[in-house]
Design a protein around this motif. Structure first.
Motif, mmCIF file in Angstrom:
data_model
loop_
_atom_site.group_PDB
_atom_site.id
_atom_site.type_symbol
_atom_site.label_atom_id
_atom_site.label_comp_id
_atom_site.label_asym_id
_atom_site.label_seq_id
_atom_site.Cartn_x
_atom_site.Cartn_y
_atom_site.Cartn_z
ATOM 1 N N UNK A 197 92.846 14.927 22.941
ATOM 2 C CA UNK A 197 93.761 14.757 22.488
ATOM 3 C C UNK A 197 94.482 15.941 21.927
ATOM 4 N N UNK A 198 93.876 17.061 22.463
ATOM 5 C CA UNK A 198 94.472 18.446 22.318
ATOM 6 C C UNK A 198 95.194 19.204 23.531
ATOM 7 N N UNK A 199 96.365 19.625 23.367
ATOM 8 C CA UNK A 199 96.847 20.383 24.707
ATOM 9 C C UNK A 199 96.186 21.731 24.959
ATOM 10 N N UNK A 200 95.690 21.974 26.197
ATOM 11 C CA UNK A 200 95.283 23.160 26.483
ATOM 12 C C UNK A 200 96.236 24.236 26.970
ATOM 13 N N UNK A 201 96.284 25.381 26.566
ATOM 14 C CA UNK A 201 97.198 26.491 26.874
ATOM 15 C C UNK A 201 96.728 27.179 27.972
ATOM 16 N N UNK A 202 95.468 27.432 28.212
ATOM 17 C CA UNK A 202 95.018 27.990 29.281
ATOM 18 C C UNK A 202 93.416 27.908 29.601
ATOM 19 N N UNK A 203 93.133 28.023 30.788
ATOM 20 C CA UNK A 203 91.681 27.787 31.350
ATOM 21 C C UNK A 203 91.350 28.784 31.968
ATOM 22 N N UNK A 204 90.017 29.302 31.813
ATOM 23 C CA UNK A 204 89.260 30.412 32.754
ATOM 24 C C UNK A 204 87.860 29.859 33.000
ATOM 25 N N UNK A 205 87.338 30.564 34.088
ATOM 26 C CA UNK A 205 86.025 30.577 34.340
ATOM 27 C C UNK A 205 85.107 31.839 33.992
ATOM 28 N N UNK A 206 83.976 31.636 33.213
ATOM 29 C CA UNK A 206 83.578 32.808 32.612
ATOM 30 C C UNK A 206 81.897 32.499 32.706
ATOM 31 N N UNK A 207 81.247 33.341 33.346
ATOM 32 C CA UNK A 207 79.832 32.922 33.474
ATOM 33 C C UNK A 207 79.389 31.430 33.589
ATOM 34 N N UNK A 208 80.017 31.017 34.714
ATOM 35 C CA UNK A 208 79.634 29.730 35.057
ATOM 36 C C UNK A 208 80.007 28.697 34.270
ATOM 37 N N UNK A 209 80.939 28.857 33.325
ATOM 38 C CA UNK A 209 81.546 27.962 32.682
ATOM 39 C C UNK A 209 83.085 27.937 32.304
ATOM 40 N N UNK A 210 83.729 26.949 32.161
ATOM 41 C CA UNK A 210 85.029 26.802 31.934
ATOM 42 C C UNK A 210 85.141 26.931 30.283
ATOM 43 N N UNK A 211 86.024 27.716 30.068
ATOM 44 C CA UNK A 211 86.602 27.992 28.403
ATOM 45 C C UNK A 211 88.186 27.619 28.542
ATOM 46 N N UNK A 212 88.364 26.922 27.522
ATOM 47 C CA UNK A 212 89.637 26.480 27.226
ATOM 48 C C UNK A 212 90.352 27.167 25.823
ATOM 49 N N UNK A 213 91.829 27.255 25.476
ATOM 50 C CA UNK A 213 92.262 27.444 24.477
ATOM 51 C C UNK A 213 93.341 26.792 24.103
ATOM 52 N N UNK A 214 93.425 26.219 22.706
ATOM 53 C CA UNK A 214 94.654 25.378 22.357
ATOM 54 C C UNK A 214 95.747 26.304 21.738
ATOM 55 N N UNK A 215 96.926 25.771 21.445
ATOM 56 C CA UNK A 215 98.003 26.726 20.980
ATOM 57 C C UNK A 215 97.701 27.224 19.434
ATOM 58 N N UNK A 216 96.509 26.575 18.806
ATOM 59 C CA UNK A 216 96.058 27.064 17.531
ATOM 60 C C UNK A 216 95.003 27.913 17.660
ATOM 61 N N UNK A 217 94.589 28.630 18.793
ATOM 62 C CA UNK A 217 93.536 29.527 19.122
ATOM 63 C C UNK A 217 92.304 28.898 18.916
ATOM 64 N N UNK A 218 92.124 27.555 19.050
ATOM 65 C CA UNK A 218 90.817 26.768 18.990
ATOM 66 C C UNK A 218 90.152 26.924 20.531
ATOM 67 N N UNK A 219 88.976 27.180 20.516
ATOM 68 C CA UNK A 219 88.168 27.530 21.976
ATOM 69 C C UNK A 219 87.259 26.353 22.438
ATOM 70 N N UNK A 220 87.382 26.071 23.552
ATOM 71 C CA UNK A 220 86.637 24.822 23.843
ATOM 72 C C UNK A 220 85.773 25.443 25.103
ATOM 73 N N UNK A 221 84.466 24.675 25.352
ATOM 74 C CA UNK A 221 83.506 24.993 26.400
ATOM 75 C C UNK A 221 83.116 23.928 27.360
ATOM 76 N N UNK A 222 83.336 24.029 28.677
ATOM 77 C CA UNK A 222 83.133 23.006 29.652
ATOM 78 C C UNK A 222 81.907 23.526 30.302
ATOM 79 N N UNK A 223 80.681 22.763 30.261
ATOM 80 C CA UNK A 223 79.538 23.095 31.068
ATOM 81 C C UNK A 223 79.301 22.383 32.183
ATOM 82 N N UNK A 224 78.839 22.508 33.510
ATOM 83 C CA UNK A 224 78.340 21.661 34.571
ATOM 84 C C UNK A 224 77.052 21.868 34.618
#
Length: 371
Positions: A197-224
């Motif tokens: 339910x949250x929009x992601x402003x940007x997505x990057x790959x860092x140390x084998x994980x995806x990281x996302x950020x919302x417009x409110x500077x909330x950071x999310x992590x996606x591991x595979x």
């Protein structure tokens, strides 16, 4: 007949001499040669034999740092049939024809490849503008959009422990829903389709994980992990308060993850995350590095001193007229690079952002068969 035979004999002698000269060059000399090549020639050099491939592997990191980003532009009525790459280090502009991309929608850039979404949104193409190499992917999405791509972000991870490429496609719906999909080449298929339910402003790959950020500077992590996904929102101390910015970017540089909020002539806020303490740390000095921002092709951190350009600043691309602008750490313009040698006098150029030629070296499709 005698003349033809003599010419053939001389040609064979020349080839033999060249091979002999190449064989006696030591590794130090071959390294010097490889470092002076462009990205396309560097890839070809490393595909010649096992010895040259090992040399390219050994110097790849240093070689990548020596390659300057290129400002990419197209004409507004061009429909992405062509693009123009401007090298600010020498003022030259190169025209590139993008085969079979006419009328497709630009999504962004990943690993040195420009991402296009086909009409209808059922497939995407990753295109290397320098080599013409393409990576096609079929894709599905329940989100329907008109006149713009279905996917806000498409990004490739190439350094996962599984040695397989992973493609992440993200769709931020107008109704506030976010859909993300993962394609894993190890199983040749999509392995998830999970809404959020949250929009992601940007997505990057860092140390084998995806990281996302919302417009409110909330950071999310996606591991595979072994073809399973685990996503969670991270609790990070010292997160900037009262942030509501569509300019937030995540940038990877110097083996660190940064969050950047930049508005030209207004403000520049840079933070790096300390994963041990799980907190954001304000950054006021970039040292020998600089930020490259602007456009749809992603952000990066580079060391421009290697190309004779200023560091500890922001390189930002602007239109009307097209130019690369330098901003201080106080977000004030300090210099600009006009796009010299404009290849078109009647058509207006619009900016696509920074293109990073060195990133395509992460996608290795030439090593098989090397002896």
């Amino acid at each position: 007949m005698c003349i033809g035979t003599k010419q053939k004999r001389l040609k064979n002698t020349k080839n033999s001499d060249n091979q002999e000269v190449t064989s006696v060059l030591d590794d130090n000399m071959l390294e010097l040669i490889a470092k002076r090549l462009n990205v396309v020639s560097f890839c070809a050099f490393g595909a010649v034999c096992k010895r040259k491939n090992e040399i390219c592997k050994r110097i790849k990191e240093d070689f990548q740092q020596s390659i300057a980003p290129l400002a990419m532009f197209t004409t507004k009525d061009d429909m992405m049939k062509t693009c123009y790459l401007f090298d600010m280090t020498n003022g030259k502009t190169m025209k590139v024809t993008l085969n079979n991309m006419d009328g497709n929608l630009l999504v962004g850039c990943t690993e040195g490849y420009i991402i296009f979404e086909k009409k209808g949104g059922k497939s995407v193409f990753l295109v290397n503008p320098l080599t013409g190499h393409q990576l096609p992917y079929s894709i599905s999405s329940w989100i329907k959009r008109y006149s713009r791509p279905r996917h806000d972000h498409i990004i490739m991870a190439t350094d996962l422990p599984s040695k397989s490429n992973v493609l992440l496609a993200v769709s931020n719906d107008v109704d506030g829903w976010c859909e993300y999909q993962i394609y894993h080449s190890g199983i040749d298929g999509w392995i998830t389709d999970i809404p959020d339910t949250k929009d992601w402003m940007d997505v990057v790959v860092f140390k084998n994980r995806f990281y996302v950020v919302t417009n409110e500077a909330q950071l999310g992590e996606l591991r595979i992990e072994q073809l399973y996904l685990k996503f969670n929102w991270l609790v990070v101390k010292n997160t900037p308060l009262n942030v509501d910015s569509e300019n937030l970017k995540l940038v990877v540089g110097n083996n660190q993850l940064f969050m950047v909020d930049f508005l030209a002539e207004e403000y520049l806020d840079i933070y790096k995350i300390d994963f041990d303490a799980m907190e954001w740390i304000k950054v006021d000095d970039l040292g020998d590095q600089a930020l490259f921002l602007g456009g749809e092709l992603g952000s990066a951190m580079r060391k421009p001193g290697k190309w004779g350009c200023p560091s500890n600043c922001v390189y930002f691309i602007k239109d009307s007229p097209p130019r690369c602008c330098l901003y201080s750490m106080e977000a004030k313009m300090i210099d600009d690079y006009p796009i010299e040698g404009n290849p078109t006098s009647s058509d207006e150029l619009c900016s696509l952002g920074w293109y990073y030629p060195d990133q395509c070296l992460k996608i290795n499709y030439v090593e098989s068969g090397i002896e």
